[in-house]
Design a protein around this motif. Structure first.
Motif, PDB file in Angstrom:
ATOM      1  N   SER A  83       0.781  -0.952  -0.160  1.00 26.14           N
ATOM      2  CA  SER A  83       0.082  -0.192  -0.225  1.00 26.14           C
ATOM      3  C   SER A  83       0.307   1.051  -0.431  1.00 26.14           C
ATOM      4  O   SER A  83       1.636   1.111   0.412  1.00 26.14           O
ATOM      5  CB  SER A  83      -0.701   0.048   1.271  1.00 26.14           C
ATOM      6  N   SER A  84       0.110   2.581  -0.281  1.00 29.09           N
ATOM      7  CA  SER A  84       1.091   3.511   0.149  1.00 29.09           C
ATOM      8  C   SER A  84       1.004   4.308   1.063  1.00 29.09           C
ATOM      9  O   SER A  84      -0.054   3.905   2.155  1.00 29.09           O
ATOM     10  CB  SER A  84      -0.149   5.007  -1.149  1.00 29.09           C
ATOM     11  N   LEU A  85       1.838   4.520   1.244  1.00 33.73           N
ATOM     12  CA  LEU A  85       2.343   5.318   2.578  1.00 33.73           C
ATOM     13  C   LEU A  85       1.258   6.295   2.973  1.00 33.73           C
ATOM     14  O   LEU A  85       0.805   5.785   4.214  1.00 33.73           O
ATOM     15  CB  LEU A  85       3.657   6.515   2.407  1.00 33.73           C
ATOM     16  N   GLU A  86       0.769   7.140   2.411  1.00 30.78           N
ATOM     17  CA  GLU A  86      -0.919   7.780   2.969  1.00 30.78           C
ATOM     18  C   GLU A  86      -2.796   6.492   2.756  1.00 30.78           C
ATOM     19  O   GLU A  86      -2.537   6.736   4.238  1.00 30.78           O
ATOM     20  CB  GLU A  86      -1.489   8.188   1.195  1.00 30.78           C
ATOM     21  N   GLU A  87      -2.264   5.044   2.613  1.00 33.69           N
ATOM     22  CA  GLU A  87      -3.418   4.383   2.839  1.00 33.69           C
ATOM     23  C   GLU A  87      -2.463   3.841   4.072  1.00 33.69           C
ATOM     24  O   GLU A  87      -3.878   3.709   4.857  1.00 33.69           O
ATOM     25  CB  GLU A  87      -3.474   3.512   1.588  1.00 33.69           C
ATOM     26  N   VAL A  88      -1.403   3.483   4.073  1.00 32.81           N
ATOM     27  CA  VAL A  88      -0.702   3.106   5.624  1.00 32.81           C
ATOM     28  C   VAL A  88      -1.817   3.966   6.930  1.00 32.81           C
ATOM     29  O   VAL A  88      -2.141   3.459   8.113  1.00 32.81           O
ATOM     30  CB  VAL A  88       0.368   2.816   5.131  1.00 32.81           C
ATOM     31  N   GLU A  89      -1.009   5.377   6.453  1.00 29.66           N
ATOM     32  CA  GLU A  89      -1.323   6.456   7.990  1.00 29.66           C
ATOM     33  C   GLU A  89      -3.036   6.462   7.982  1.00 29.66           C
ATOM     34  O   GLU A  89      -3.379   6.380   8.807  1.00 29.66           O
ATOM     35  CB  GLU A  89      -0.897   7.461   7.289  1.00 29.66           C
ATOM     36  N   ARG A  90      -3.710   6.186   6.696  1.00 31.42           N
ATOM     37  CA  ARG A  90      -5.445   6.640   7.283  1.00 31.42           C
ATOM     38  C   ARG A  90      -5.698   5.266   7.879  1.00 31.42           C
ATOM     39  O   ARG A  90      -6.880   5.719   8.441  1.00 31.42           O
ATOM     40  CB  ARG A  90      -5.504   6.710   5.608  1.00 31.42           C
ATOM     41  N   CYS A  91      -4.759   4.716   7.630  1.00 34.34           N
ATOM     42  CA  CYS A  91      -5.334   2.873   7.926  1.00 34.34           C
ATOM     43  C   CYS A  91      -5.107   3.549   9.478  1.00 34.34           C
ATOM     44  O   CYS A  91      -6.205   2.749  10.593  1.00 34.34           O
ATOM     45  CB  CYS A  91      -5.419   1.924   7.555  1.00 34.34           C
ATOM     46  N   GLU A  92      -4.077   3.971  10.051  1.00 32.43           N
ATOM     47  CA  GLU A  92      -4.016   3.630  11.564  1.00 32.43           C
ATOM     48  C   GLU A  92      -4.365   5.089  12.575  1.00 32.43           C
ATOM     49  O   GLU A  92      -4.723   4.809  13.164  1.00 32.43           O
ATOM     50  CB  GLU A  92      -2.143   3.988  11.622  1.00 32.43           C
ATOM     51  N   ALA A  93      -4.575   5.363  11.522  1.00 31.92           N
ATOM     52  CA  ALA A  93      -5.544   7.122  12.067  1.00 31.92           C
ATOM     53  C   ALA A  93      -6.831   6.687  12.454  1.00 31.92           C
ATOM     54  O   ALA A  93      -7.695   7.162  13.559  1.00 31.92           O
ATOM     55  CB  ALA A  93      -5.791   8.025  11.073  1.00 31.92           C
ATOM     56  N   MET A  94      -8.056   5.107  11.777  1.00 30.37           N
ATOM     57  CA  MET A  94      -9.038   5.219  12.450  1.00 30.37           C
ATOM     58  C   MET A  94      -8.805   4.455  13.996  1.00 30.37           C
ATOM     59  O   MET A  94      -7.594   3.762  14.230  1.00 30.37           O
ATOM     60  CB  MET A  94      -9.058   4.491  11.282  1.00 30.37           C
ATOM     61  N   ALA A 121     -10.429  -2.364  11.976  1.00 25.25           N
ATOM     62  CA  ALA A 121     -11.148  -3.764  11.442  1.00 25.25           C
ATOM     63  C   ALA A 121     -12.464  -3.895  10.379  1.00 25.25           C
ATOM     64  O   ALA A 121     -12.269  -4.403   9.349  1.00 25.25           O
ATOM     65  CB  ALA A 121     -11.946  -4.416  12.325  1.00 25.25           C
ATOM     66  N   GLY A 122     -13.653  -2.788  10.645  1.00 22.74           N
ATOM     67  CA  GLY A 122     -13.937  -2.541   9.420  1.00 22.74           C
ATOM     68  C   GLY A 122     -13.200  -2.486   7.993  1.00 22.74           C
ATOM     69  O   GLY A 122     -13.854  -3.468   6.838  1.00 22.74           O
ATOM     70  N   HIS A 123     -12.368  -1.798   7.674  1.00 26.08           N
ATOM     71  CA  HIS A 123     -11.335  -1.113   6.917  1.00 26.08           C
ATOM     72  C   HIS A 123     -10.875  -2.374   6.164  1.00 26.08           C
ATOM     73  O   HIS A 123     -11.079  -2.991   4.970  1.00 26.08           O
ATOM     74  CB  HIS A 123     -10.904  -0.254   7.070  1.00 26.08           C
TER      75      HIS A 123
END
Length: 100
Positions: free
Chosen positions: A68-79, A85-87
């Protein structure tokens, strides 16, 4: 002319011959089924049990630095935990269906 369901069932069970005309009618019905958009948009025909490739795709769908892109990883970690879990479940499902 139409083939009755009873006649078709008897032909499938080997109790009745459809003959050339009956066979043509049955094939015509099959062609209609094939040509119909019988799977609605947004749905997919998938195996009842996931294949090994589907399972692998599901495991590999979790956002990481490897896939994944760094942006996608950061977006997921911010959840929140529940959001993550849902994502991840959605990503897993999407990957498994795509593999099917």
């Amino acid at each position: 002319m139409r083939i009755t369901e009873e006649a078709l069932n008897e032909a499938i069970e080997g109790k009745r011959e459809l003959g050339e005309i009956g066979l043509r009618l049955a094939l015509k019905e099959l062609r209609k089924l094939r040509d119909e958009d019988s799977i609605p948009n947004g749905y997919a025909l998938v195996p009842i049990e996931p294949t090994e490739n589907m399972i692998i795709a599901g495991f590999e769908s979790k956002p990481s630095a490897f896939n994944s892109s760094l942006e996608e990883v950061e977006r997921c970690e911010a959840m929140s935990g529940c959001e993550q879990a849902g994502h991840r479940a959605k990503l897993c499902w999407k990957a498994m269906v795509a593999e099917a």
